[in-house]
Design a protein around this motif. Structure first.
Motif, PDB file in Angstrom:
ATOM      1  N   MET A   1      26.903  -0.025  -6.217  1.00 36.24           N
ATOM      2  CA  MET A   1      25.750   0.419  -5.477  1.00 36.24           C
ATOM      3  C   MET A   1      24.495  -0.297  -5.955  1.00 36.24           C
ATOM      4  O   MET A   1      23.719  -0.791  -5.145  1.00 36.24           O
ATOM      5  CB  MET A   1      25.602   1.930  -5.627  1.00 36.24           C
ATOM      6  N   GLY A   2      24.285  -0.357  -7.253  1.00 40.70           N
ATOM      7  CA  GLY A   2      23.064  -0.936  -7.791  1.00 40.70           C
ATOM      8  C   GLY A   2      22.849  -2.385  -7.402  1.00 40.70           C
ATOM      9  O   GLY A   2      21.740  -2.797  -7.054  1.00 40.70           O
ATOM     10  N   TYR A   3      23.940  -3.162  -7.449  1.00 36.75           N
ATOM     11  CA  TYR A   3      23.796  -4.574  -7.103  1.00 36.75           C
ATOM     12  C   TYR A   3      23.404  -4.734  -5.635  1.00 36.75           C
ATOM     13  O   TYR A   3      22.700  -5.667  -5.267  1.00 36.75           O
ATOM     14  CB  TYR A   3      25.058  -5.370  -7.419  1.00 36.75           C
ATOM     15  N   ARG A   4      23.841  -3.811  -4.778  1.00 31.97           N
ATOM     16  CA  ARG A   4      23.480  -3.883  -3.357  1.00 31.97           C
ATOM     17  C   ARG A   4      22.002  -3.550  -3.158  1.00 31.97           C
ATOM     18  O   ARG A   4      21.328  -4.190  -2.347  1.00 31.97           O
ATOM     19  CB  ARG A   4      24.344  -2.926  -2.528  1.00 31.97           C
ATOM     20  N   ILE A   5      21.493  -2.574  -3.872  1.00 32.96           N
ATOM     21  CA  ILE A   5      20.066  -2.256  -3.767  1.00 32.96           C
ATOM     22  C   ILE A   5      19.260  -3.481  -4.160  1.00 32.96           C
ATOM     23  O   ILE A   5      18.341  -3.890  -3.446  1.00 32.96           O
ATOM     24  CB  ILE A   5      19.700  -1.040  -4.658  1.00 32.96           C
ATOM     25  N   ARG A   6      19.632  -4.084  -5.259  1.00 30.13           N
ATOM     26  CA  ARG A   6      18.922  -5.277  -5.735  1.00 30.13           C
ATOM     27  C   ARG A   6      19.037  -6.425  -4.724  1.00 30.13           C
ATOM     28  O   ARG A   6      18.056  -7.096  -4.413  1.00 30.13           O
ATOM     29  CB  ARG A   6      19.491  -5.704  -7.073  1.00 30.13           C
ATOM     30  N   GLU A   7      20.241  -6.636  -4.220  1.00 31.37           N
ATOM     31  CA  GLU A   7      20.481  -7.713  -3.259  1.00 31.37           C
ATOM     32  C   GLU A   7      19.626  -7.535  -2.000  1.00 31.37           C
ATOM     33  O   GLU A   7      18.977  -8.477  -1.539  1.00 31.37           O
ATOM     34  CB  GLU A   7      21.967  -7.730  -2.898  1.00 31.37           C
ATOM     35  N   ILE A   8      19.619  -6.337  -1.459  1.00 28.89           N
ATOM     36  CA  ILE A   8      18.849  -6.063  -0.246  1.00 28.89           C
ATOM     37  C   ILE A   8      17.349  -6.171  -0.543  1.00 28.89           C
ATOM     38  O   ILE A   8      16.592  -6.750   0.233  1.00 28.89           O
ATOM     39  CB  ILE A   8      19.207  -4.678   0.327  1.00 28.89           C
ATOM     40  N   ARG A   9      16.933  -5.631  -1.680  1.00 27.45           N
ATOM     41  CA  ARG A   9      15.516  -5.696  -2.057  1.00 27.45           C
ATOM     42  C   ARG A   9      15.058  -7.147  -2.192  1.00 27.45           C
ATOM     43  O   ARG A   9      14.010  -7.525  -1.662  1.00 27.45           O
ATOM     44  CB  ARG A   9      15.295  -4.950  -3.384  1.00 27.45           C
ATOM     45  N   GLU A  10      15.849  -7.961  -2.863  1.00 26.93           N
ATOM     46  CA  GLU A  10      15.476  -9.361  -3.054  1.00 26.93           C
ATOM     47  C   GLU A  10      15.501 -10.135  -1.743  1.00 26.93           C
ATOM     48  O   GLU A  10      14.673 -11.009  -1.521  1.00 26.93           O
ATOM     49  CB  GLU A  10      16.380 -10.015  -4.096  1.00 26.93           C
ATOM     50  N   ARG A  11      16.442  -9.802  -0.868  1.00 22.51           N
ATOM     51  CA  ARG A  11      16.509 -10.447   0.443  1.00 22.51           C
ATOM     52  C   ARG A  11      15.239 -10.177   1.253  1.00 22.51           C
ATOM     53  O   ARG A  11      14.820 -10.989   2.071  1.00 22.51           O
ATOM     54  CB  ARG A  11      17.736  -9.948   1.203  1.00 22.51           C
ATOM     55  N   ARG A  12      14.622  -9.034   1.001  1.00 20.89           N
ATOM     56  CA  ARG A  12      13.391  -8.668   1.697  1.00 20.89           C
ATOM     57  C   ARG A  12      12.142  -9.090   0.908  1.00 20.89           C
ATOM     58  O   ARG A  12      11.035  -8.717   1.252  1.00 20.89           O
ATOM     59  CB  ARG A  12      13.372  -7.170   1.971  1.00 20.89           C
ATOM     60  N   ASN A  13      12.371  -9.864  -0.158  1.00 18.25           N
ATOM     61  CA  ASN A  13      11.275 -10.381  -0.993  1.00 18.25           C
ATOM     62  C   ASN A  13      10.381  -9.276  -1.538  1.00 18.25           C
ATOM     63  O   ASN A  13       9.153  -9.390  -1.530  1.00 18.25           O
ATOM     64  CB  ASN A  13      10.436 -11.414  -0.223  1.00 18.25           C
ATOM     65  N   LEU A  14      11.013  -8.199  -2.006  1.00 16.98           N
ATOM     66  CA  LEU A  14      10.280  -7.085  -2.585  1.00 16.98           C
ATOM     67  C   LEU A  14      10.512  -7.026  -4.089  1.00 16.98           C
ATOM     68  O   LEU A  14      11.624  -7.282  -4.557  1.00 16.98           O
ATOM     69  CB  LEU A  14      10.744  -5.754  -1.980  1.00 16.98           C
ATOM     70  N   THR A  15       9.479  -6.643  -4.820  1.00 17.62           N
ATOM     71  CA  THR A  15       9.643  -6.372  -6.242  1.00 17.62           C
ATOM     72  C   THR A  15      10.095  -4.922  -6.396  1.00 17.62           C
ATOM     73  O   THR A  15       9.996  -4.121  -5.447  1.00 17.62           O
ATOM     74  CB  THR A  15       8.322  -6.569  -6.998  1.00 17.62           C
ATOM     75  N   GLN A  16      10.544  -4.582  -7.583  1.00 20.66           N
ATOM     76  CA  GLN A  16      10.891  -3.183  -7.840  1.00 20.66           C
ATOM     77  C   GLN A  16       9.666  -2.294  -7.656  1.00 20.66           C
ATOM     78  O   GLN A  16       9.778  -1.186  -7.129  1.00 20.66           O
ATOM     79  CB  GLN A  16      11.459  -3.020  -9.249  1.00 20.66           C
ATOM     80  N   GLU A  17       8.517  -2.770  -8.085  1.00 17.54           N
ATOM     81  CA  GLU A  17       7.275  -2.004  -7.948  1.00 17.54           C
ATOM     82  C   GLU A  17       6.941  -1.760  -6.476  1.00 17.54           C
ATOM     83  O   GLU A  17       6.554  -0.649  -6.091  1.00 17.54           O
ATOM     84  CB  GLU A  17       6.124  -2.739  -8.637  1.00 17.54           C
ATOM     85  N   GLN A  18       7.094  -2.782  -5.645  1.00 14.35           N
ATOM     86  CA  GLN A  18       6.817  -2.618  -4.217  1.00 14.35           C
ATOM     87  C   GLN A  18       7.774  -1.619  -3.588  1.00 14.35           C
ATOM     88  O   GLN A  18       7.361  -0.764  -2.800  1.00 14.35           O
ATOM     89  CB  GLN A  18       6.918  -3.967  -3.500  1.00 14.35           C
ATOM     90  N   LEU A  19       9.051  -1.725  -3.929  1.00 11.37           N
ATOM     91  CA  LEU A  19      10.037  -0.782  -3.400  1.00 11.37           C
ATOM     92  C   LEU A  19       9.727   0.625  -3.876  1.00 11.37           C
ATOM     93  O   LEU A  19       9.849   1.587  -3.109  1.00 11.37           O
ATOM     94  CB  LEU A  19      11.457  -1.191  -3.801  1.00 11.37           C
ATOM     95  N   ALA A  20       9.307   0.761  -5.117  1.00 12.98           N
ATOM     96  CA  ALA A  20       8.948   2.075  -5.646  1.00 12.98           C
ATOM     97  C   ALA A  20       7.817   2.691  -4.832  1.00 12.98           C
ATOM     98  O   ALA A  20       7.888   3.865  -4.439  1.00 12.98           O
ATOM     99  CB  ALA A  20       8.551   1.958  -7.115  1.00 12.98           C
ATOM    100  N   LYS A  21       6.786   1.919  -4.540  1.00  9.70           N
ATOM    101  CA  LYS A  21       5.657   2.436  -3.760  1.00  9.70           C
ATOM    102  C   LYS A  21       6.078   2.784  -2.338  1.00  9.70           C
ATOM    103  O   LYS A  21       5.658   3.808  -1.797  1.00  9.70           O
ATOM    104  CB  LYS A  21       4.527   1.413  -3.737  1.00  9.70           C
ATOM    105  N   MET A  22       6.913   1.947  -1.743  1.00 12.08           N
ATOM    106  CA  MET A  22       7.354   2.176  -0.359  1.00 12.08           C
ATOM    107  C   MET A  22       8.252   3.404  -0.238  1.00 12.08           C
ATOM    108  O   MET A  22       8.228   4.094   0.776  1.00 12.08           O
ATOM    109  CB  MET A  22       8.106   0.948   0.157  1.00 12.08           C
ATOM    110  N   SER A  23       9.076   3.638  -1.262  1.00 11.15           N
ATOM    111  CA  SER A  23      10.068   4.708  -1.189  1.00 11.15           C
ATOM    112  C   SER A  23       9.620   6.010  -1.831  1.00 11.15           C
ATOM    113  O   SER A  23      10.206   7.061  -1.570  1.00 11.15           O
ATOM    114  CB  SER A  23      11.367   4.247  -1.866  1.00 11.15           C
ATOM    115  N   GLY A  24       8.616   5.940  -2.704  1.00 16.02           N
ATOM    116  CA  GLY A  24       8.217   7.142  -3.438  1.00 16.02           C
ATOM    117  C   GLY A  24       9.155   7.457  -4.579  1.00 16.02           C
ATOM    118  O   GLY A  24       9.126   8.552  -5.146  1.00 16.02           O
ATOM    119  N   VAL A  25       9.991   6.489  -4.948  1.00 11.15           N
ATOM    120  CA  VAL A  25      10.927   6.619  -6.066  1.00 11.15           C
ATOM    121  C   VAL A  25      10.365   5.786  -7.209  1.00 11.15           C
ATOM    122  O   VAL A  25       9.862   4.687  -6.986  1.00 11.15           O
ATOM    123  CB  VAL A  25      12.337   6.108  -5.659  1.00 11.15           C
ATOM    124  N   SER A  26      10.435   6.281  -8.430  1.00 10.71           N
ATOM    125  CA  SER A  26       9.838   5.547  -9.544  1.00 10.71           C
ATOM    126  C   SER A  26      10.518   4.200  -9.758  1.00 10.71           C
ATOM    127  O   SER A  26      11.706   4.031  -9.472  1.00 10.71           O
ATOM    128  CB  SER A  26       9.913   6.364 -10.837  1.00 10.71           C
TER     129      SER A  26
END
Length: 65
Positions: free
Chosen positions: A1-26
């Motif tokens: 699961m984790g590698y897929r989150i990372r893969e999809i996030r990187e494909r969308r050119n998002l940082t972990q921080e950006q994804l955190a802000k967009m999702s409301g997840v730390s």
């Protein structure tokens, strides 16, 4: 699961921080999921991450080619 989150996030050119802000997840939770340090998470967290990434939870778990 984790590698897929990372893969999809990187494909969308998002940082972990950006994804955190967009999702409301730390960012720490996202990091833990991506590195498989988190042994489990809630369905609410997965739904929030999936929505922010523009995918379904199924797409996080299963590679649809």
């Amino acid at each position: 699961m984790g590698y897929r989150i990372r893969e999809i996030r990187e494909r969308r050119n998002l940082t972990q921080e950006q994804l955190a802000k967009m999702s409301g997840v730390s960012r720490t939770t996202i990091w833990s999921l991506e590195t498989n340090c988190a042994k489990s998470t809630t369905s609410k967290t997965l739904l929030r991450i999936a929505a922010a990434l523009g995918v379904t939870v199924d797409q996080i778990f299963f590679d649809e080619g």
